[in-house]
Write a protein that holds these residues in place. Structure first.
Motif, PDB file in Angstrom:
ATOM      1  N   THR A  29      -7.673   1.437   1.744  1.00  0.00           N
ATOM      2  CA  THR A  29      -7.540   1.440   0.296  1.00  0.00           C
ATOM      3  C   THR A  29      -8.839   1.957  -0.305  1.00  0.00           C
ATOM      4  O   THR A  29      -9.920   1.718   0.236  1.00  0.00           O
ATOM      5  CB  THR A  29      -7.269   0.024  -0.242  1.00  0.00           C
ATOM      6  OG1 THR A  29      -8.300  -0.846   0.204  1.00  0.00           O
ATOM      7  CG2 THR A  29      -5.924  -0.491   0.233  1.00  0.00           C
ATOM      8  N   PRO A  30      -8.764   2.679  -1.421  1.00  0.00           N
ATOM      9  CA  PRO A  30      -9.982   3.252  -2.006  1.00  0.00           C
ATOM     10  C   PRO A  30     -10.945   2.172  -2.490  1.00  0.00           C
ATOM     11  O   PRO A  30     -10.535   1.180  -3.068  1.00  0.00           O
ATOM     12  CB  PRO A  30      -9.469   4.066  -3.186  1.00  0.00           C
ATOM     13  CG  PRO A  30      -8.003   4.009  -3.161  1.00  0.00           C
ATOM     14  CD  PRO A  30      -7.568   3.048  -2.136  1.00  0.00           C
TER      15      PRO A  30
ATOM     16  N   VAL B  69     -18.340  13.283   0.909  1.00  0.00           N
ATOM     17  CA  VAL B  69     -16.923  13.550   1.095  1.00  0.00           C
ATOM     18  C   VAL B  69     -16.123  12.657   0.154  1.00  0.00           C
ATOM     19  O   VAL B  69     -16.332  11.452   0.107  1.00  0.00           O
ATOM     20  CB  VAL B  69     -16.504  13.293   2.561  1.00  0.00           C
ATOM     21  CG1 VAL B  69     -15.013  13.512   2.746  1.00  0.00           C
ATOM     22  CG2 VAL B  69     -17.288  14.190   3.500  1.00  0.00           C
ATOM     23  N   ILE B  70     -15.225  13.287  -0.599  1.00  0.00           N
ATOM     24  CA  ILE B  70     -14.310  12.541  -1.457  1.00  0.00           C
ATOM     25  C   ILE B  70     -12.978  12.503  -0.720  1.00  0.00           C
ATOM     26  O   ILE B  70     -12.406  13.537  -0.416  1.00  0.00           O
ATOM     27  CB  ILE B  70     -14.159  13.223  -2.828  1.00  0.00           C
ATOM     28  CG1 ILE B  70     -15.507  13.265  -3.524  1.00  0.00           C
ATOM     29  CG2 ILE B  70     -13.128  12.497  -3.677  1.00  0.00           C
ATOM     30  CD1 ILE B  70     -15.523  14.054  -4.795  1.00  0.00           C
ATOM     31  N   GLY B  71     -12.499  11.327  -0.415  1.00  0.00           N
ATOM     32  CA  GLY B  71     -11.329  11.174   0.440  1.00  0.00           C
ATOM     33  C   GLY B  71     -10.012  11.552  -0.193  1.00  0.00           C
ATOM     34  O   GLY B  71      -9.891  11.786  -1.399  1.00  0.00           O
ATOM     35  N   LYS B  72      -8.992  11.607   0.653  1.00  0.00           N
ATOM     36  CA  LYS B  72      -7.647  12.013   0.269  1.00  0.00           C
ATOM     37  C   LYS B  72      -7.048  11.088  -0.783  1.00  0.00           C
ATOM     38  O   LYS B  72      -6.341  11.541  -1.680  1.00  0.00           O
ATOM     39  CB  LYS B  72      -6.753  12.050   1.519  1.00  0.00           C
ATOM     40  CG  LYS B  72      -5.352  12.519   1.244  1.00  0.00           C
ATOM     41  CD  LYS B  72      -4.546  12.573   2.525  1.00  0.00           C
ATOM     42  CE  LYS B  72      -3.134  13.035   2.241  1.00  0.00           C
ATOM     43  NZ  LYS B  72      -2.328  13.063   3.447  1.00  0.00           N
ATOM     44  N   ALA B  73      -7.338   9.803  -0.686  1.00  0.00           N
ATOM     45  CA  ALA B  73      -6.779   8.849  -1.654  1.00  0.00           C
ATOM     46  C   ALA B  73      -7.189   9.216  -3.075  1.00  0.00           C
ATOM     47  O   ALA B  73      -6.381   9.163  -4.005  1.00  0.00           O
ATOM     48  CB  ALA B  73      -7.240   7.437  -1.322  1.00  0.00           C
ATOM     49  N   TYR B  74      -8.439   9.632  -3.258  1.00  0.00           N
ATOM     50  CA  TYR B  74      -8.924   9.980  -4.592  1.00  0.00           C
ATOM     51  C   TYR B  74      -8.327  11.292  -5.073  1.00  0.00           C
ATOM     52  O   TYR B  74      -7.935  11.420  -6.232  1.00  0.00           O
ATOM     53  CB  TYR B  74     -10.453  10.082  -4.599  1.00  0.00           C
ATOM     54  CG  TYR B  74     -11.116   8.837  -4.071  1.00  0.00           C
ATOM     55  CD1 TYR B  74     -11.096   7.663  -4.798  1.00  0.00           C
ATOM     56  CD2 TYR B  74     -11.752   8.833  -2.836  1.00  0.00           C
ATOM     57  CE1 TYR B  74     -11.686   6.511  -4.313  1.00  0.00           C
ATOM     58  CE2 TYR B  74     -12.352   7.692  -2.349  1.00  0.00           C
ATOM     59  CZ  TYR B  74     -12.312   6.532  -3.088  1.00  0.00           C
ATOM     60  OH  TYR B  74     -12.887   5.400  -2.600  1.00  0.00           O
ATOM     61  N   THR B  75      -8.256  12.278  -4.185  1.00  0.00           N
ATOM     62  CA  THR B  75      -7.713  13.572  -4.592  1.00  0.00           C
ATOM     63  C   THR B  75      -6.225  13.453  -4.922  1.00  0.00           C
ATOM     64  O   THR B  75      -5.756  14.101  -5.851  1.00  0.00           O
ATOM     65  CB  THR B  75      -7.948  14.648  -3.515  1.00  0.00           C
ATOM     66  OG1 THR B  75      -7.370  14.225  -2.279  1.00  0.00           O
ATOM     67  CG2 THR B  75      -9.427  14.919  -3.322  1.00  0.00           C
TER      68      THR B  75
ATOM     69  N   GLN C 279       0.844  -1.188   0.000  1.00  0.00           N
ATOM     70  CA  GLN C 279       0.000   0.000   0.000  1.00  0.00           C
ATOM     71  C   GLN C 279       0.874   1.230   0.000  1.00  0.00           C
ATOM     72  O   GLN C 279       1.955   1.238   0.565  1.00  0.00           O
ATOM     73  CB  GLN C 279      -0.911   0.020   1.233  1.00  0.00           C
ATOM     74  CG  GLN C 279      -1.937  -1.066   1.222  1.00  0.00           C
ATOM     75  CD  GLN C 279      -2.905  -0.901   2.373  1.00  0.00           C
ATOM     76  OE1 GLN C 279      -2.897   0.091   3.070  1.00  0.00           O
ATOM     77  NE2 GLN C 279      -3.752  -1.880   2.557  1.00  0.00           N
ATOM     78  N   SER C 280       0.409   2.269  -0.649  1.00  0.00           N
ATOM     79  CA  SER C 280       1.175   3.512  -0.672  1.00  0.00           C
ATOM     80  C   SER C 280       1.096   4.183   0.689  1.00  0.00           C
ATOM     81  O   SER C 280       0.024   4.385   1.225  1.00  0.00           O
ATOM     82  CB  SER C 280       0.628   4.451  -1.748  1.00  0.00           C
ATOM     83  OG  SER C 280      -0.716   4.744  -1.486  1.00  0.00           O
ATOM     84  N   GLY C 281       2.254   4.488   1.246  1.00  0.00           N
ATOM     85  CA  GLY C 281       2.288   5.186   2.528  1.00  0.00           C
ATOM     86  C   GLY C 281       2.067   4.278   3.727  1.00  0.00           C
ATOM     87  O   GLY C 281       2.452   4.603   4.820  1.00  0.00           O
TER      88      GLY C 281
END
Length: 128
Positions: free
Chosen positions: A72-73, A86-92, A65-67
């Motif tokens: 995971t998305p 809410v659109i999470g940090k992983a998507y942005t 996994q990254s980080g």
């Protein structure tokens, strides 16, 4: 039957599996070195053995996994009780978005489309 001292991996594991094709799964695991010794018996580590086989065949059992943090998305969101989505940090992060980026909301039949609005600076930098 000789038991390997270190668990076999990669090509060595795959070739040993061909040699021991007539044995049971537990006996194959022991022959390849996937054994746990207790006070009075030996037990085959089948889960480690199966994971090693999959890895030797090029399949990742647990992809990195990254980080190493967060979930995971899932590519799904739900509407909160206050009506927000809410659109999470992983998507942005995947989309390369920064705080302050703006979007135009387009409503369609059973879908919502977010269109990235480019600032005047972005549009003038690209046009020369």
């Amino acid at each position: 039957m000789a038991v390997a001292t270190e668990p076999l991996r990669g090509k060595a594991l795959l070739s040993k599996l061909k040699e021991t094709s007539a044995l049971s799964k537990s006996e194959k695991a022991k022959a390849c070195g996937y054994v746990t010794k207790t006070k009075d018996k030996e037990r085959a580590n089948l889960s480690e053995f199966i994971e090693a086989i999959l890895e030797a065949q090029g399949l990742a059992v647990e992809p990195e996994q990254s980080g190493g943090r967060g979930r995971t998305p899932t590519y799904r969101v739900s509407v909160h009780t206050n009506g927000q989505i809410v659109i999470g940090k992983a998507y942005t992060e995947m989309m390369g978005l920064k705080p302050g980026d703006e979007f135009e909301i387009k409503l369609g039949y059973k879908h919502i489309k977010l269109v990235h609005v480019q600032s005047d600076e972005d549009s003038t930098n690209g046009e020369s």
